[in-house]
Design an enzyme around this catalytic site. Structure first.
Site, PDB file in Angstrom:
ATOM      1  N   GLU A 220      -9.398  11.430  -7.150  1.00  0.00           N
ATOM      2  CA  GLU A 220      -8.982  10.188  -6.493  1.00  0.00           C
ATOM      3  C   GLU A 220      -7.563   9.908  -6.959  1.00  0.00           C
ATOM      4  O   GLU A 220      -7.346   9.395  -8.053  1.00  0.00           O
ATOM      5  CB  GLU A 220      -9.931   9.041  -6.848  1.00  0.00           C
ATOM      6  N   CYS A 254      -4.155   1.778  -6.439  1.00  0.00           N
ATOM      7  CA  CYS A 254      -3.837   3.064  -5.805  1.00  0.00           C
ATOM      8  C   CYS A 254      -3.797   2.969  -4.292  1.00  0.00           C
ATOM      9  O   CYS A 254      -3.136   3.790  -3.643  1.00  0.00           O
ATOM     10  CB  CYS A 254      -4.825   4.139  -6.257  1.00  0.00           C
TER      11      CYS A 254
END
Length: 477
Positions: A220, A254
């Protein structure tokens, strides 16, 4: 095992890992009741220690808005735990798979089984959520889990280690230390699956280390998530929603909007409204408890450098003050800043920002935007604002990203029935809900032959009857 050349933390890591491996290979997989018990213990641990976890995270940041920790970490995890506990019996059940006609009356089944031991290398920006969300999926799938927290969150890491040790046997779920050498040793272990959340640069290093063991990975990562404001959009509504998403956790997210494309004629109006919403939400006082600090001096200085470079190349910042203002810098509160007139050659457009700086770029034709996005790494997220369905579908069809939210930001991540994951440089693999369960399971195909099946007719020696059997098989194929 010879530990003579290893530090005590690395020796402890090796011992815990190998104990987990032995237990995963030497005992039966946990049944439904055992997995539900583990998930309930995790839920109880979170509920009983919510305030302590919130305080530890805030101590690591210098200041972390308590409400942001609640909504983005604690409640998110409680929602995922509730969903997982409800759905787990169905996820664990063997799945009926269609059987081709030529094999009737046989059966196919897909049987989920635990992989064994799952490693999680956690980030610092959402240390609780991004540590335990993949752990929930791994535990639900019947695995043993070993967690390596971020060295940038020492208060949180120590507390999580304490709480996990009190609630779980170390061969079920365990947390390592954050001492030097642990991260490198952790990535080199032959896990059955490894999860890493963090930067693309470090993700490449982790993937290389895992590849030596043929360990499958879920990465990720991040990147520059674009936001497109279409000519059909309500610019005030778009500006408000983008401002909130950008400044959540002071931009240290993110999937935060990394830059915004707006129609050329509406640039100044949009930038003004964006700045106005930032002021309304967070004001001009750096001591505002709603606004989160930057995680470290190094990260603060990195953001200062990005802004200085943009200004030197002609960009105009909209902000309440300079990031060099002592009152803001002392608290590591980086002033929310709209960077008007950003261009592709600026450093701010070359790397993921991960802070409260938002470049605004312009376009005349929507095709320009699509070409720009497709000329760069695949983003983790993409956001589109507008009412024109044709324009929207064109962007969805011609761009590739980890996920998309339409007329808002971030919210695709919170959907328990949707996968979370990147593509290309923004990540590999998925988790959340059933997607996490499947990622951390071996979905083993099993064929059950029927005693009435005539496969024996295909055995040699091949006689005259084989011709009509061949014709039948061709017909059924």
């Amino acid at each position: 095992m010879d530990h003579s050349l290893k530090s005590p933390p690395v020796t402890a890591l090796d011992d815990t890992f190998h104990a987990m491996i032995e237990a995963s290979r030497g005992t039966s997989p946990p049944d439904l009741a055992a997995r539900q018990d583990s998930l309930r213990r995790l839920r109880g641990m979170l509920a009983d220690n919510e305030r302590r976890l919130e305080q530890a995270i805030s101590a690591d940041f210098g200041h972390r808005c308590a409400f942001e920790t609640t909504i983005a970490e604690t409640l998110f995890l409680q929602t995922e735990l509730k969903h997982t506990l409800k759905m787990l019996p169905r996820w664990m059940a063997p799945r009926r798979i269609a059987t081709s006609l030529q094999f009737f009356p046989a059966r196919n089944r897909l049987i989920p089984q635990p992989l064994g031991v799952v490693g999680i290398i956690a980030p610092w920006n959402y240390p609780l959520q991004l540590t335990l969300a993949p752990a929930i999926g791994a535990i639900a799938a019947g695995n043993r889990v070993l967690i390596k927290p971020s060295e940038l969150t020492p208060h949180f890491s120590a507390l999580l280690r304490e709480l996990i040790a009190a609630a779980f046997d170390p061969i079920e779920l365990s947390v390592t230390g954050i001492e030097d050498g642990v991260a490198q040793a952790f990535a080199a272990l032959p896990f059955d699956h490894l999860v890493f959340t963090g930067s693309t640069r470090v993700g490449r290093i982790v993937a290389e280390a895992a590849g030596r063991n043929l360990t499958p990975v879920t990465l990720e990562l991040g990147g520059k998530s674009p936001t497109i404001v279409d000519v059909s959009a309500d610019i005030d509504e778009a500006a408000e929603r983008i401002a909130y998403a950008k400044l959540l956790n002071a931009g240290q997210t993110c999937i935060a909007p990394d830059y915004v494309f707006v129609p050329e004629a509406r640039r100044d109006a949009f930038a003004g409204r964006l700045h106005g919403h930032m002021l309304r939400m967070f004001g001009t006082n750096p001591a505002n408890g709603d606004y989160t600090s930057i995680i470290s001096d190094r990260h603060y200085q990195r953001l200062e450098g990005l802004l200085r470079d943009a200004i030197a190349r002609g960009a105009k910042p909209l902000s309440v003050t300079s990031p060099e203002d002592p009152a803001w810098k002392k608290l590591r509160k980086f002033p929310p800043t709209v960077v008007v007139g950003a261009t592709a050659e600026m450093a701010i457009m070359q790397e993921e920002i991960f802070g409260p700086l938002l470049p605004v770029l312009t376009y005349r034709d929507a095709h320009e935007v699509i070409r720009f996005i497709n000329a760069h790494d695949r983003p983790l997220a993409l956001y589109w604002f507008g009412k024109d369905e044709t324009a929207r579908e064109n962007v969805l069809a011609r761009t590739l990203s980890g996920g998309v939210t339409i007329n808002d930001c971030l919210l695709h991540f919170a959907q328990m029935n949707q996968p979370m994951g990147g593509v290309g440089a923004s990540g590999i693999g998925h988790y959340h809900g059933e997607w996490g369960f499947d990622s951390f399971s071996k979905l083993k195909p099993v064929f059950y032959r029927s005693p009435f099946n005539r496969m024996k007719d295909l055995y040699p020696p091949y006689g005259a009857s084989i011709a009509w059997i061949e014709k039948l098989l061709r017909f059924l194929s």
